[in-house]
Design an enzyme around this catalytic site. Structure first.
Site, mmCIF file in Angstrom:
data_model
loop_
_atom_site.group_PDB
_atom_site.id
_atom_site.type_symbol
_atom_site.label_atom_id
_atom_site.label_comp_id
_atom_site.label_asym_id
_atom_site.label_seq_id
_atom_site.Cartn_x
_atom_site.Cartn_y
_atom_site.Cartn_z
ATOM 1 N N SER A 1 5.563 0.696 5.247
ATOM 2 C CA SER A 1 5.614 -0.161 6.440
ATOM 3 C C SER A 1 4.556 -1.246 6.320
ATOM 4 O O SER A 1 3.760 -1.255 5.383
ATOM 5 C CB SER A 1 5.378 0.667 7.717
ATOM 6 O OG SER A 1 4.027 1.078 7.777
ATOM 7 N N ILE B 1 2.162 -4.469 5.862
ATOM 8 C CA ILE B 1 1.958 -5.417 4.764
ATOM 9 C C ILE B 1 2.176 -4.768 3.395
ATOM 10 O O ILE B 1 2.496 -5.444 2.431
ATOM 11 C CB ILE B 1 0.569 -6.108 4.839
ATOM 12 C CG1 ILE B 1 -0.567 -5.087 4.806
ATOM 13 C CG2 ILE B 1 0.459 -6.995 6.065
ATOM 14 C CD1 ILE B 1 -1.948 -5.714 4.766
ATOM 15 N N SER C 1 -10.948 -5.549 5.022
ATOM 16 C CA SER C 1 -10.775 -6.189 6.320
ATOM 17 C C SER C 1 -12.000 -7.034 6.615
ATOM 18 O O SER C 1 -13.109 -6.688 6.216
ATOM 19 C CB SER C 1 -10.641 -5.115 7.400
ATOM 20 O OG SER C 1 -10.856 -5.687 8.666
ATOM 21 N N TYR D 1 -14.332 2.554 10.421
ATOM 22 C CA TYR D 1 -13.350 1.843 9.597
ATOM 23 C C TYR D 1 -14.006 0.639 8.916
ATOM 24 O O TYR D 1 -13.848 0.414 7.718
ATOM 25 C CB TYR D 1 -12.189 1.401 10.500
ATOM 26 C CG TYR D 1 -11.117 0.591 9.825
ATOM 27 C CD1 TYR D 1 -10.112 1.211 9.080
ATOM 28 C CD2 TYR D 1 -11.072 -0.789 9.963
ATOM 29 C CE1 TYR D 1 -9.093 0.469 8.487
ATOM 30 C CE2 TYR D 1 -10.068 -1.544 9.375
ATOM 31 C CZ TYR D 1 -9.081 -0.904 8.630
ATOM 32 O OH TYR D 1 -8.088 -1.650 8.044
ATOM 33 N N LYS E 1 -14.551 -0.197 4.971
ATOM 34 C CA LYS E 1 -14.081 -1.452 4.375
ATOM 35 C C LYS E 1 -15.223 -2.161 3.635
ATOM 36 O O LYS E 1 -15.007 -2.807 2.623
ATOM 37 C CB LYS E 1 -13.451 -2.344 5.456
ATOM 38 C CG LYS E 1 -12.196 -1.725 6.071
ATOM 39 C CD LYS E 1 -11.043 -1.727 5.085
ATOM 40 C CE LYS E 1 -10.029 -0.665 5.252
ATOM 41 N NZ LYS E 1 -8.967 -0.691 4.256
ATOM 42 N N THR F 1 1.380 -5.364 12.687
ATOM 43 C CA THR F 1 1.878 -4.223 11.909
ATOM 44 C C THR F 1 1.891 -2.974 12.792
ATOM 45 O O THR F 1 1.157 -2.911 13.789
ATOM 46 C CB THR F 1 0.964 -3.943 10.698
ATOM 47 O OG1 THR F 1 -0.322 -3.558 11.190
ATOM 48 C CG2 THR F 1 0.813 -5.158 9.805
#
Length: 303
Positions: free
Chosen positions: A31, A33, A156, A182, A186, A215
């Site tokens: 799913s 990108i 990100s 997160y 990253k 997304t």
């Protein structure tokens, strides 16, 4: 409108290439990108290995890619990137059975409450950092054999607010904030990419920010952000554009290895005047700690 203004400077010829005979492995590709990238590579004739966690959704994605592109060389592997034993097992089997030119580390997760995997690992760290580390290092020997091998990791822009913190990799101390955990993962991916680029000169490493795209992951993990921003988010194809460019274009490989990209351009990994730089010994320590973690989960059985 960041994508619209940036894309005015893109050279369409960069991605008008035939990658027939080249093999691409994309994690988290059923799913968002990841799937959009798989489709674009399939359209250009590449052999695509989809590495996904959910078998039903992955089968649907595989069929959709084959139908839309007419490319039959779309293979499916069911692997949970947050499970280090499973990642090792998959990588060692893959190494014996396939060739690989380009690895795209796209799978990621943002869990907003502290959750542990069955191995007692904090879930964001297990997926975003340790899973990415194990898969990449286990597949390096395969990539080393090929000309123009590449590794692309989807990071990100959120990492810009984080300084590498190796003292609390599993977020055990203080209040748990999924968004910041997160972002820390990253940042770790950016550091890993820079370190790998130094150590493996004949593979081209890059890390990228896809921009904020509409997304399923953004909708489910950041509902408030999504509601506020939904009219200005990128499409999945726009989010995938730089991934595709890094994976297939000759231009990308001419740039130095280890850089951070947004909209086909290398960009800074730290904001001006930010105190997010870390000492080199911390960056080396991150690799040492991840190596130690990864070996713990490696099966001792031969082959």
């Amino acid at each position: 409108g960041g994508y619209e203004s940036a894309s005015k400077h893109f050279n369409p010829a960069d991605v008008e290439v035939d990658v027939g005979g080249r093999s691409f492995l994309i994690t988290g590709s059923n799913s968002g990108i990841g799937k959009a990238t798989a489709k674009e590579i399939a359209r250009r004739g590449g052999t695509v290995h989809l590495v996904c966690r959910n078998k039903e959704r992955a089968k649907v994605a595989q069929e959709e890619i084959v139908t839309e592109t007419g490319n039959q060389n779309i293979f499916l592997h069911i692997v949970d990137i947050s499970n280090p034993k499973e990642v090792w097992k998959f990588a060692e089997k893959f190494r014996n059975e396939h060739k690989l030119n380009v690895l795209i580390n796209n799978a990621g997760c943002m869990v907003n409450n502290r959750e542990l995997t069955e191995d007692g690992l904090e879930k964001n760290f297990a997926t975003n950092t340790l899973g990415t580390y194990i898969l990449t290092t286990a597949l390096l020997p395969l990539l080393e054999k090929e000309a123009d091998a590449r590794v692309i990791t989807v990071s990100s822009g959120g990492m810009l607010v984080q300084k590498l913190n190796i003292s609390d990799l599993q977020s055990e101390n203080g209040t748990f904030d999924g968004t910041m955990v997160y972002a820390q993962n990253k940042r770790q991916q950016v550091v890993l990419t820079e370190q790998w680029a130094k150590a493996h000169r004949n593979i081209h490493f890059s890390v990228m920010h896809p921009g904020w795209a509409d997304t399923p992951a953004v909708r489910s993990t950041m509902p408030d952000f999504y509601e506020k921003m939904k009219n200005s988010l990128r499409t999945e194809a726009q989010g995938a554009d730089t991934m595709v460019w890094l994976a297939v274009s000759a231009e990308a490989a001419k740039l130095p290895s280890g850089l951070f990209f947004q909209d086909r351009q290398p960009v800074a990994t730290h904001l001006p005047l930010a105190s997010t730089h870390s000492p080199p010994e911390d960056e080396e320590k991150l690799l040492a700690v991840l190596e130690e973690f990864s070996q713990k989960f490696r099966s001792s059985s031969p082959g």
